[in-house]
Design an enzyme around this catalytic site. Sequence first.
Site, PDB file in Angstrom:
ATOM      1  N   TYR A  33      16.391  -1.433  49.533  1.00  0.00           N
ATOM      2  CA  TYR A  33      15.613  -2.391  50.308  1.00  0.00           C
ATOM      3  C   TYR A  33      14.538  -3.028  49.456  1.00  0.00           C
ATOM      4  O   TYR A  33      14.268  -2.586  48.332  1.00  0.00           O
ATOM      5  CB  TYR A  33      14.985  -1.714  51.536  1.00  0.00           C
ATOM      6  CG  TYR A  33      13.791  -0.826  51.252  1.00  0.00           C
ATOM      7  CD1 TYR A  33      13.953   0.420  50.650  1.00  0.00           C
ATOM      8  CD2 TYR A  33      12.507  -1.234  51.577  1.00  0.00           C
ATOM      9  CE1 TYR A  33      12.858   1.225  50.390  1.00  0.00           C
ATOM     10  CE2 TYR A  33      11.402  -0.423  51.314  1.00  0.00           C
ATOM     11  CZ  TYR A  33      11.591   0.805  50.723  1.00  0.00           C
ATOM     12  OH  TYR A  33      10.508   1.604  50.446  1.00  0.00           O
ATOM     13  N   HIS A 102      32.436  10.421  51.515  1.00  0.00           N
ATOM     14  CA  HIS A 102      31.336  10.299  50.556  1.00  0.00           C
ATOM     15  C   HIS A 102      31.593   9.280  49.445  1.00  0.00           C
ATOM     16  O   HIS A 102      30.714   8.517  49.072  1.00  0.00           O
ATOM     17  CB  HIS A 102      31.019  11.659  49.938  1.00  0.00           C
ATOM     18  CG  HIS A 102      30.295  12.579  50.870  1.00  0.00           C
ATOM     19  ND1 HIS A 102      30.813  12.970  52.083  1.00  0.00           N
ATOM     20  CD2 HIS A 102      29.091  13.180  50.766  1.00  0.00           C
ATOM     21  CE1 HIS A 102      29.951  13.771  52.691  1.00  0.00           C
ATOM     22  NE2 HIS A 102      28.900  13.915  51.922  1.00  0.00           N
ATOM     23  N   LYS A 147      14.808   1.513  44.541  1.00  0.00           N
ATOM     24  CA  LYS A 147      14.165   1.359  45.855  1.00  0.00           C
ATOM     25  C   LYS A 147      15.201   1.652  46.940  1.00  0.00           C
ATOM     26  O   LYS A 147      15.696   0.756  47.627  1.00  0.00           O
ATOM     27  CB  LYS A 147      13.544  -0.037  45.987  1.00  0.00           C
ATOM     28  CG  LYS A 147      12.422  -0.077  47.025  1.00  0.00           C
ATOM     29  CD  LYS A 147      11.562  -1.304  46.849  1.00  0.00           C
ATOM     30  CE  LYS A 147      10.664  -1.581  48.031  1.00  0.00           C
ATOM     31  NZ  LYS A 147       9.707  -0.537  48.358  1.00  0.00           N
ATOM     32  N   GLU A 179       2.748   9.277  42.291  1.00  0.00           N
ATOM     33  CA  GLU A 179       2.382   8.042  43.017  1.00  0.00           C
ATOM     34  C   GLU A 179       2.122   8.428  44.471  1.00  0.00           C
ATOM     35  O   GLU A 179       2.107   9.611  44.811  1.00  0.00           O
ATOM     36  CB  GLU A 179       3.500   7.005  42.919  1.00  0.00           C
ATOM     37  CG  GLU A 179       4.816   7.494  43.511  1.00  0.00           C
ATOM     38  CD  GLU A 179       5.941   6.470  43.434  1.00  0.00           C
ATOM     39  OE1 GLU A 179       5.690   5.261  43.468  1.00  0.00           O
ATOM     40  OE2 GLU A 179       7.111   6.916  43.380  1.00  0.00           O
ATOM     41  N   LEU A 204       8.429   4.685  41.697  1.00  0.00           N
ATOM     42  CA  LEU A 204       8.908   3.335  41.949  1.00  0.00           C
ATOM     43  C   LEU A 204       7.946   2.372  41.249  1.00  0.00           C
ATOM     44  O   LEU A 204       6.737   2.406  41.520  1.00  0.00           O
ATOM     45  CB  LEU A 204       8.933   3.020  43.454  1.00  0.00           C
ATOM     46  CG  LEU A 204       9.436   1.607  43.703  1.00  0.00           C
ATOM     47  CD1 LEU A 204      10.952   1.548  43.570  1.00  0.00           C
ATOM     48  CD2 LEU A 204       9.005   1.079  45.045  1.00  0.00           C
TER      49      LEU A 204
END
Length: 287
Positions: A33, A102, A147, A179, A204
């Site tokens: 995303y 999977h 992400k 983070e 990220l």
Amino acid sequence: MSRISYVNGRYVNHHEAMVHVEDRGYQFADGIYEYVAFYNGMLLDGDLHFDRLERSLYELQMHMPMSRAALEIVVEELIERNFKQDGGLYIQITRGVARRDHGFPKRVRPALVMTVCAPKLPKAHEVAAGVRVITQPDIRWGRRDIKSISLLANILAKQEAANAVAREAWLLEGKVVTEGSASNAYIVNKKGEVVTHPANEKILGGITRDVLLRLAQDNGIPVAEKAFTLAQVEDAAEAFLTSTSANVLPVVKVDDMIIGSSRPGPVTQKLNALYTQHILMQTGKQF
Ligand code: PMP
């Protein structure tokens, strides 16, 4: 005015925006995303967000559901249809809809959904006085640079922060702060250097982070991209966090440790001013 979302080629009323139960995002979190802010109808650092979107897809061996140029046109149309000047654009791409198995399905088109929401900016008093964060163990997987929509560990940490009435959870790997659950973390040490974890597979790489570090360097503020520990947080002069929805947000307390003077410090305030100037220059939005 009704909210309009984009679902696999169609603009639909938000309450009718649905995906199939065998979407691999729904079943496996097999997708990525982006969240992009827009002001005056213009995406903030849209190119950088689209670059990161393409990179996340590449890392998961997924493809763009349409060309980037076409995606940009759809985004523009969606923002217009929502009659919003300022807000947030959420883009999600999953591997597609397929019988549950999977391994990657063959000949399946990636699924694309987009929603638009109201701006999620911090409150004026949070920016003025700074916020408190707590620490939580970083229990995420080894590719945090992607992400991915698989956010369980982030969600659990953020909920712990909410339970503690804190703005964010800073994640600890051993003694190192990687983070935040949904933001990048920084300290300003006593030498006046801005210190933040290097953009490798452990975090990220935020777009706000990239832009801010460039602004800092261009304005003579020293930056050190190196991991810092909780002991260094305790010894720091200032601390702050960044994200698309928080911009530059001062942090004045980490767990029970008071940072510096317990007020937002001068380096953080300077960086916040540089960043709001960046938004103003790109979109005309005044903070
Ligand atoms: N780290 C994590 C884990 C995040 O979820 C986010 C926000 N999506 C960030 C950092 C900040 O990234 P950005 O500046 O691109 O919003």
